[in-house]
Design an enzyme around this catalytic site. Sequence first.
Site, PDB file in Angstrom:
ATOM      1  N   ASP A 123     -17.080  18.291 -27.788  1.00  0.00           N
ATOM      2  CA  ASP A 123     -18.275  17.526 -27.577  1.00  0.00           C
ATOM      3  C   ASP A 123     -19.367  18.311 -26.704  1.00  0.00           C
ATOM      4  O   ASP A 123     -19.866  18.074 -25.930  1.00  0.00           O
ATOM      5  CB  ASP A 123     -17.986  16.301 -26.807  1.00  0.00           C
ATOM      6  CG  ASP A 123     -17.049  15.412 -27.406  1.00  0.00           C
ATOM      7  OD1 ASP A 123     -17.336  15.435 -28.895  1.00  0.00           O
ATOM      8  OD2 ASP A 123     -16.255  14.792 -26.825  1.00  0.00           O
ATOM      9  N   GLU A 137     -19.827   8.165 -34.793  1.00  0.00           N
ATOM     10  CA  GLU A 137     -20.246   8.285 -33.169  1.00  0.00           C
ATOM     11  C   GLU A 137     -20.984  10.017 -33.105  1.00  0.00           C
ATOM     12  O   GLU A 137     -21.371  10.641 -33.949  1.00  0.00           O
ATOM     13  CB  GLU A 137     -18.882   8.365 -32.258  1.00  0.00           C
ATOM     14  CG  GLU A 137     -17.883   9.587 -32.875  1.00  0.00           C
ATOM     15  CD  GLU A 137     -16.418   9.326 -32.093  1.00  0.00           C
ATOM     16  OE1 GLU A 137     -16.055   8.566 -31.561  1.00  0.00           O
ATOM     17  OE2 GLU A 137     -15.886  10.235 -32.487  1.00  0.00           O
TER      18      GLU A 137
END
EC number: 3.2.1.99
Length: 338
Positions: free
Chosen positions: A40, A205
């Site tokens: 991420d 997501e």
Amino acid sequence: MISYLLGALCVLPSLIAAGPLAKRGPTQACSGDCQGQVHDPSVVYDGQATYYRFTTDNEITIATAPSIAGPWTNQGAALPGGSSIDKPGRYDLWAPDVFLQDGTYYMYYSVSTIGSQNSDIGVATSPSMAVGTWTDHGSIGIPRDDSRWNRIDPNLFQHDANSPLYLSFGSFWENIWQVPMSNPPLSVAGNAVHLEQNPSNPAAEGSYQFWYPVEGTDYYYLFFSKGICCDTPSSPGGLPSENEAYKIMVCRSTSPTAGFVDQDGVDCLQGGGTLVYGSDSSNDVYAPGGQGVFYDPGQSSVVMYYHYVKPSVGYNSDQFQFGWNKLDFSSGWPVVAY
């Protein structure tokens, strides 16, 4: 980061990357600390000579480099004492997103544990992004709603310095939502709106918004990660296929707060999404996601960065890779360019 983007977008030809276009293919070269806890990522150029990369785990790991390609050097933790948010996961922070406004860097982060909705999004600030300069401010105040969203994977967006601030967030359940933010952006300033959902498959997501003008029209691109992330060959059910695995998708709108559709016109709230970049076994790329997008002056191009698995190395979390590619918007849609 906003200032570099706005200046660059005034000269569109410089952002059109030459070479073939593809939805699957190799990543660009990366040297230094490109493997390990690179999940991420959030990458910001400081406007001088240094790129900063913020990643999940270890109270948000900060790495620096002279180029998006490296060599990257891990510098330490942004919040070595963890978050002031008193929830499980406060010492193992996820999915940072860093944004520059009025000389202050804002770092949004997630406090959670795997599969839990007992989550929250916090924010910290710094004058420089360097290790040792971050001050935690705790939760930004998104209310908990277990039927609709999970408060993780934040991304702050602002069209320009005079525009409203919005923060998108969400993972699984009803996927991706957005809230207006105060200015300075330390807290929520209104109710959530729904941006993306696949009613038949909740595996989406990691949203990221990016503005790009096409033939005089301002488009807002909602990038998101879809599919199964982070399984290994020994996981129950085995390794997901390339089509089932994590991949980077996009929808776009002429508004930053509603109306997102994919390239076929399918509503992003009804399962829409156009593939930007997916797995490619022939190039040793599997399950790319957790993406961000920015204009990189070093590459004279819009760049998309992400984490991915290199099967020849391994599937464990400490074997994940940092990757990046240039994006071409000449069709009105982001396409990986080589």
